[in-house]
Scaffold this motif. Structure first.
Motif, PDB file in Angstrom:
ATOM      1  N   LEU A   1       0.833  -1.203   0.000  1.00  0.00           N
ATOM      2  CA  LEU A   1       0.000   0.000   0.000  1.00  0.00           C
ATOM      3  C   LEU A   1       0.867   1.252   0.000  1.00  0.00           C
ATOM      4  O   LEU A   1       0.575   2.224  -0.708  1.00  0.00           O
ATOM      5  N   MET A   2       1.936   1.237   0.779  1.00  0.00           N
ATOM      6  CA  MET A   2       2.837   2.388   0.797  1.00  0.00           C
ATOM      7  C   MET A   2       3.398   2.664  -0.591  1.00  0.00           C
ATOM      8  O   MET A   2       3.513   3.821  -1.007  1.00  0.00           O
ATOM      9  N   ALA A   3       3.746   1.598  -1.319  1.00  0.00           N
ATOM     10  CA  ALA A   3       4.294   1.763  -2.669  1.00  0.00           C
ATOM     11  C   ALA A   3       3.236   2.353  -3.610  1.00  0.00           C
ATOM     12  O   ALA A   3       3.541   3.226  -4.430  1.00  0.00           O
ATOM     13  N   GLU A   4       1.989   1.890  -3.489  1.00  0.00           N
ATOM     14  CA  GLU A   4       0.906   2.401  -4.343  1.00  0.00           C
ATOM     15  C   GLU A   4       0.617   3.871  -4.053  1.00  0.00           C
ATOM     16  O   GLU A   4       0.426   4.679  -4.973  1.00  0.00           O
TER      17      GLU A   4
ATOM     18  N   TYR B   1      -0.728  10.595   4.498  1.00  0.00           N
ATOM     19  CA  TYR B   1       0.469  10.006   3.876  1.00  0.00           C
ATOM     20  C   TYR B   1       1.595   9.884   4.908  1.00  0.00           C
ATOM     21  O   TYR B   1       2.269   8.848   4.988  1.00  0.00           O
ATOM     22  N   THR B   2       1.788  10.920   5.706  1.00  0.00           N
ATOM     23  CA  THR B   2       2.833  10.903   6.730  1.00  0.00           C
ATOM     24  C   THR B   2       2.575   9.816   7.760  1.00  0.00           C
ATOM     25  O   THR B   2       3.492   9.089   8.159  1.00  0.00           O
ATOM     26  N   LEU B   3       1.326   9.672   8.181  1.00  0.00           N
ATOM     27  CA  LEU B   3       0.970   8.623   9.143  1.00  0.00           C
ATOM     28  C   LEU B   3       1.228   7.236   8.568  1.00  0.00           C
ATOM     29  O   LEU B   3       1.641   6.319   9.287  1.00  0.00           O
ATOM     30  N   LEU B   4       0.995   7.088   7.273  1.00  0.00           N
ATOM     31  CA  LEU B   4       1.231   5.806   6.617  1.00  0.00           C
ATOM     32  C   LEU B   4       2.723   5.495   6.551  1.00  0.00           C
ATOM     33  O   LEU B   4       3.161   4.401   6.917  1.00  0.00           O
ATOM     34  N   VAL B   5       3.509   6.460   6.109  1.00  0.00           N
ATOM     35  CA  VAL B   5       4.946   6.250   5.912  1.00  0.00           C
ATOM     36  C   VAL B   5       5.683   6.049   7.231  1.00  0.00           C
ATOM     37  O   VAL B   5       6.600   5.217   7.313  1.00  0.00           O
ATOM     38  N   ASN B   6       5.301   6.794   8.271  1.00  0.00           N
ATOM     39  CA  ASN B   6       6.024   6.629   9.540  1.00  0.00           C
ATOM     40  C   ASN B   6       5.527   5.436  10.357  1.00  0.00           C
ATOM     41  O   ASN B   6       6.016   5.176  11.456  1.00  0.00           O
ATOM     42  N   GLY B   7       4.558   4.703   9.812  1.00  0.00           N
ATOM     43  CA  GLY B   7       4.099   3.466  10.450  1.00  0.00           C
ATOM     44  C   GLY B   7       3.001   3.637  11.475  1.00  0.00           C
ATOM     45  O   GLY B   7       2.493   2.640  12.003  1.00  0.00           O
ATOM     46  N   ALA B   8       2.600   4.875  11.762  1.00  0.00           N
ATOM     47  CA  ALA B   8       1.576   5.100  12.779  1.00  0.00           C
ATOM     48  C   ALA B   8       0.233   4.478  12.395  1.00  0.00           C
ATOM     49  O   ALA B   8      -0.525   4.030  13.258  1.00  0.00           O
TER      50      ALA B   8
ATOM     51  N   ASN C   1      -5.579  -2.096   1.603  1.00  0.00           N
ATOM     52  CA  ASN C   1      -5.515  -1.614   0.227  1.00  0.00           C
ATOM     53  C   ASN C   1      -5.860  -0.132   0.145  1.00  0.00           C
ATOM     54  O   ASN C   1      -6.077   0.531   1.158  1.00  0.00           O
ATOM     55  N   MET C   2      -5.936   0.392  -1.080  1.00  0.00           N
ATOM     56  CA  MET C   2      -6.143   1.815  -1.282  1.00  0.00           C
ATOM     57  C   MET C   2      -7.474   2.304  -0.718  1.00  0.00           C
ATOM     58  O   MET C   2      -7.583   3.439  -0.270  1.00  0.00           O
ATOM     59  N   VAL C   3      -8.482   1.439  -0.728  1.00  0.00           N
ATOM     60  CA  VAL C   3      -9.779   1.830  -0.170  1.00  0.00           C
ATOM     61  C   VAL C   3      -9.636   2.157   1.317  1.00  0.00           C
ATOM     62  O   VAL C   3     -10.222   3.121   1.813  1.00  0.00           O
ATOM     63  N   HIS C   4      -8.848   1.364   2.032  1.00  0.00           N
ATOM     64  CA  HIS C   4      -8.616   1.635   3.443  1.00  0.00           C
ATOM     65  C   HIS C   4      -7.974   3.010   3.630  1.00  0.00           C
ATOM     66  O   HIS C   4      -8.342   3.769   4.531  1.00  0.00           O
ATOM     67  N   PHE C   5      -7.002   3.313   2.789  1.00  0.00           N
ATOM     68  CA  PHE C   5      -6.323   4.609   2.901  1.00  0.00           C
ATOM     69  C   PHE C   5      -7.293   5.753   2.620  1.00  0.00           C
ATOM     70  O   PHE C   5      -7.299   6.760   3.327  1.00  0.00           O
ATOM     71  N   GLN C   6      -8.106   5.598   1.589  1.00  0.00           N
ATOM     72  CA  GLN C   6      -9.042   6.661   1.230  1.00  0.00           C
ATOM     73  C   GLN C   6     -10.128   6.831   2.290  1.00  0.00           C
ATOM     74  O   GLN C   6     -10.563   7.948   2.571  1.00  0.00           O
ATOM     75  N   GLN C   7     -10.567   5.726   2.887  1.00  0.00           N
ATOM     76  CA  GLN C   7     -11.524   5.814   3.983  1.00  0.00           C
ATOM     77  C   GLN C   7     -10.900   6.547   5.170  1.00  0.00           C
ATOM     78  O   GLN C   7     -11.560   7.330   5.843  1.00  0.00           O
TER      79      GLN C   7
END
Length: 326
Positions: free
Chosen positions: A114-117, A239-246, A260-266
């Motif tokens: 997901l991070m790569a996408e 994006y920052t929360l995703l990349v730093n692992g939080a 997946n991307m749906v989780h990120f968008q939600q």
């Protein structure tokens, strides 16, 4: 002094490393179970279990276990078999172990995927010559202004939904297509909330302001904040929360297997609504306080995500749940 500090840090690192290995060896002898078995049997599914498995694999002295967190999702089953063989665990006697490990590993490698996408979308600039990009932008307008036809691709109308000028493409530079994807998802999948947030953002800061005072105020100073610009900024926060692992805590709790991307968008949609509430509670004097409010909001989310039971947005719609399980 610097040399002494370096030696001390090295000593502490080696001490912790060998103490950890010694403790693992002792506990295995006493319980008859390896660390992965103990984690799987003693922790419920979700972040509680997956975070501990991830840490165990990363700090293992085995290259096989270290590399398990970055394998391709299609290789997870084989990786589980290899781990069971390495640990001399009979899958017939311990069937639940393989199931638990597989679920957690899919979450771990899925997070990396997901991070790569997300990063790919962030790095892709908005291209006004790309029909797909242009179509997404028009869809955003229609979702947020369904009863107001867009007079032209370049128009001051874009400022009505919070862009800075007549051409929105310039505002996507920081987050690339990721910002547009996030805004469009929020506008289409949670339209009622998006329209309400947009409506509130356009209201005068002071509800008791007279019409004469309102007329004297500039557009920029009168609104609470610029919806689209804030949306792009909150995309950066997500994006920052995703990349730093939080975000691992949240995603490991809501994604049964691969995030997946749906989780990120939600998650973005949730953060937009929560930031709006937070902004209202903070009641800033004007938009110049945006960075202060944003940083305070970010710290609050970070604190919440330290709770292994935390789920930021548990209320997925039926259609989104269908997408998530694909």
């Amino acid at each position: 002094v610097r040399h002494f500090v370096t030696q001390l840090n090295l000593f502490l690192f080696l001490s912790c490393k060998y103490l950890r290995q010694g403790r693992k060896f002792l506990v295995r002898k006493l319980t008859g179970r390896c660390e992965l078995q103990r984690i799987c049997y003693n922790n419920k599914s979700g972040a509680h279990r997956t975070l501990k498995i991830e840490s165990s694999l990363k700090f293992s002295k085995s290259e096989l276990l270290q590399s398990a967190v970055i394998v391709h999702p299609d290789s997870v089953e084989k990786t589980i078999d290899d781990i069971m063989t390495l640990k001399k665990i009979d899958p017939d006697i311990n069937p639940q172990l393989g199931i638990s490990l597989q679920a957690s590993l899919l979450q771990i490698v899925g997070y990396h995927k997901l991070m790569a996408e997300v990063e790919k979308l962030r790095r892709e600039p908005y291209d006004c010559n790309n029909p797909e990009h242009e179509e997404m932008l028009v869809k955003l307008w229609k979702a947020l202004r369904p009863e107001s036809p867009l007079t032209g691709r370049i128009s001051k109308q874009w400022m009505e939904i919070g862009f800075q000028g007549s051409d929105p493409k310039t505002d996507f530079r920081g987050m690339g297509l990721l910002g547009l994807h996030s805004l469009l998802y929020f506008a289409e999948h949670d339209q009622a909330a998006a329209l309400q947030v947009l409506h509130d953002s356009l209201q005068p800061k002071h509800s008791k302001m007279s019409k004469a005072e309102w007329d004297k105020k500039s557009f920029e100073k009168a609104i609470g904040y610029s919806f689209a610009i804030v949306g792009i900024n909150i995309t950066d926060l997500a994006y920052t929360l995703l990349v730093n692992g939080a975000l691992k805590t949240h995603l490991y709790n809501v994604a049964p297997e691969i995030p997946n991307m749906v989780h990120f968008q939600q998650t973005f949609s949730y953060l937009m609504q929560e930031f709006h509430r937070f902004w209202t509670e903070e009641d800033p004097c004007d938009i110049m306080e945006f960075n202060r409010v944003r940083n305070k909001f970010y710290k609050r989310i970070l604190t919440q995500l330290k709770d292994p039971d935390m789920v930021l947005c548990p209320h997925f719609t039926a259609s989104d749940l269908h997408l998530i399980t694909l």
